[in-house]
Write an enzyme that holds these catalytic residues in place. Structure first.
Site, PDB file in Angstrom:
ATOM      1  N   ASN A 188     -10.215  -3.845  -6.204  1.00 27.97           N
ATOM      2  CA  ASN A 188      -9.596  -2.977  -7.196  1.00 27.97           C
ATOM      3  C   ASN A 188     -10.147  -2.793  -8.424  1.00 27.97           C
ATOM      4  O   ASN A 188      -9.789  -1.771  -9.331  1.00 27.97           O
ATOM      5  CB  ASN A 188      -8.081  -3.337  -7.123  1.00 27.97           C
ATOM      6  CG  ASN A 188      -7.211  -3.164  -6.048  1.00 27.97           C
ATOM      7  OD1 ASN A 188      -6.225  -3.589  -5.598  1.00 27.97           O
ATOM      8  ND2 ASN A 188      -7.619  -2.029  -5.206  1.00 27.97           N
ATOM      9  N   ASP A 225       0.804  -1.328   0.038  1.00 27.19           N
ATOM     10  CA  ASP A 225       0.064  -0.007  -0.083  1.00 27.19           C
ATOM     11  C   ASP A 225       1.003   1.327   0.002  1.00 27.19           C
ATOM     12  O   ASP A 225       2.034   1.208   0.451  1.00 27.19           O
ATOM     13  CB  ASP A 225      -0.940  -0.118   1.407  1.00 27.19           C
ATOM     14  CG  ASP A 225      -2.159   0.660   0.887  1.00 27.19           C
ATOM     15  OD1 ASP A 225      -2.450   1.320  -0.177  1.00 27.19           O
ATOM     16  OD2 ASP A 225      -2.588   1.036   2.003  1.00 27.19           O
TER      17      ASP A 225
HETATM   18  C1  FPP Z   1      -2.263  -0.077  -3.434  1.00 29.10           C
HETATM   19  O1  FPP Z   1      -1.390   1.177  -3.312  1.00 29.10           O
HETATM   20  C2  FPP Z   1      -1.602  -0.888  -4.365  1.00 29.10           C
HETATM   21  C3  FPP Z   1      -1.972  -1.342  -5.548  1.00 29.10           C
HETATM   22  C4  FPP Z   1      -3.440  -1.452  -5.562  1.00 29.10           C
HETATM   23  C5  FPP Z   1      -1.184  -2.051  -6.526  1.00 29.10           C
HETATM   24  C6  FPP Z   1      -0.126  -2.762  -6.213  1.00 29.10           C
HETATM   25  C7  FPP Z   1       0.730  -2.926  -7.351  1.00 29.10           C
HETATM   26  C8  FPP Z   1       2.020  -3.031  -7.509  1.00 29.10           C
HETATM   27  C9  FPP Z   1       2.962  -2.634  -6.311  1.00 29.10           C
HETATM   28  C10 FPP Z   1       2.911  -3.049  -8.829  1.00 29.10           C
HETATM   29  C11 FPP Z   1       2.421  -4.286  -9.707  1.00 29.10           C
HETATM   30  C12 FPP Z   1       2.628  -5.309  -9.048  1.00 29.10           C
HETATM   31  C13 FPP Z   1       3.566  -6.386  -9.492  1.00 29.10           C
HETATM   32  C14 FPP Z   1       3.520  -7.836  -8.736  1.00 29.10           C
HETATM   33  C15 FPP Z   1       4.392  -6.236 -10.549  1.00 29.10           C
HETATM   34  P1  FPP Z   1      -2.720   2.601  -3.385  1.00 29.10           P
HETATM   35  O2  FPP Z   1      -2.680   2.603  -5.105  1.00 29.10           O
HETATM   36  O3  FPP Z   1      -3.840   2.153  -3.086  1.00 29.10           O
HETATM   37  O4  FPP Z   1      -1.829   3.675  -2.721  1.00 29.10           O
HETATM   38  P2  FPP Z   1      -2.692   4.656  -1.731  1.00 29.10           P
HETATM   39  O5  FPP Z   1      -3.239   4.124  -0.876  1.00 29.10           O
HETATM   40  O6  FPP Z   1      -1.442   5.520  -1.558  1.00 29.10           O
HETATM   41  O7  FPP Z   1      -3.544   5.439  -2.840  1.00 29.10           O
END
Ligand code: FPP
Length: 234
Positions: free
Chosen positions: A50, A2
């Site tokens: 998501n 996150d």
């Molecule tokens: C949550 O952070 C993260 C995600 C929904 C996506 C995670 C994906 C990756 C780390 C990259 C792709 C994965 C691989 C395995 C290559 P957020 O977007 O909710 O962050 P925020 O809470 O700060 O908005």
């Protein structure tokens, strides 16, 4: 994993740049786990919920996953890593599903580490799916409801191929599980850090592992019982 969005926002960058940098952390942490002898690493890359994000963000995450699968393939194979998934992967577009299935198939015999991607994953959905499968077995007369115990449920979970979950790390200061491995987390140690996922690297992983090493895992027993068990295992 996150905090990608906040990482980007702080720098005046589009959210996608946060995910991009998050993929670099995935690479660094996976390499470190392999080197440190971690048996299995499960990454919450995309939750069932998501899919509700803006279409453009979902599309950019899918493009990133495809690129990751193509670019990391050689290193995953060279390092004897078995790639698996948990989640409703049938919802993924072919652009991701195709390289994913190929790598799952080709790495199936690898034994040095499990790298599991949670994709279109939800912990409640995973338990719900297991319950439905059990109900069908009962309805077909193949299963006595009285024989349904926790072990049988565990064997029907998407994660049945993984070892027990020892340590669960959540980045970015949020203090929730957000539907991640709810069943498996029953006795896992929890590690919360304020570090945003794109800033999380080998040193942060080592800090989490070190904290884990100092936890006393009692599994419902008393301190004294744990001491006796530890001495017996020495
Ligand atoms: C949550 O952070 C993260 C995600 C929904 C996506 C995670 C994906 C990756 C780390 C990259 C792709 C994965 C691989 C395995 C290559 P957020 O977007 O909710 O962050 P925020 O809470 O700060 O908005």
């Amino acid at each position: 994993m996150d905090g990608n969005g906040r990482w980007a926002l702080k720098r005046g960058l589009p959210r996608f740049e946060g995910h991009n940098r998050g993929a670099d952390s995935v690479r660094e942490v996976t390499r470190a786990c392999r080197r440190l002898g971690v048996r299995a690493l499960t990454l919450y890359a995309f939750s069932e919920q998501n899919w509700n994000r803006p279409v453009a963000e979902v599309a950019s995450l899918m493009a990133l996953l495809r690129r990751y699968l193509l670019e990391e393939r050689a290193e995953i194979m060279e390092n004897d890593i078995r790639l698996t998934t948990i989640g409703r992967t049938s919802r993924l577009p072919d652009s991701v599903a195709d390289p994913l299935q190929e790598l799952i198939r080709d790495s199936a015999g690898n034994r040095s580490m499990d790298l599991c991607l949670a994709l279109s994953y939800g912990g409640q959905e995973e338990i719900g799916d297991a319950v439905r499968r059990l109900m069908h077995q009962v309805a077909r007369g193949e299963l006595d409801p009285d024989s349904v115990d926790e072990e049988r449920i565990g064997r029907l979970l998407w994660s049945a191929h993984l070892p027990p979950l020892d340590l669960l790390i959540r980045t970015s200061g949020e203090l929730r599980l957000s539907n991640f491995m709810l069943w498996q987390a029953a006795y896992s140690e929890l590690f919360f850090t304020k570090t945003l996922w794109p800033d999380f690297g080998e040193d942060d992983l080592k800090e989490a592992l070190d904290a884990f090493r100092h936890r006393e895992r009692r599994f419902g027993r008393t301190d004294e019982q744990v001491e006796v068990l530890l001495q017996a295992n020495d």
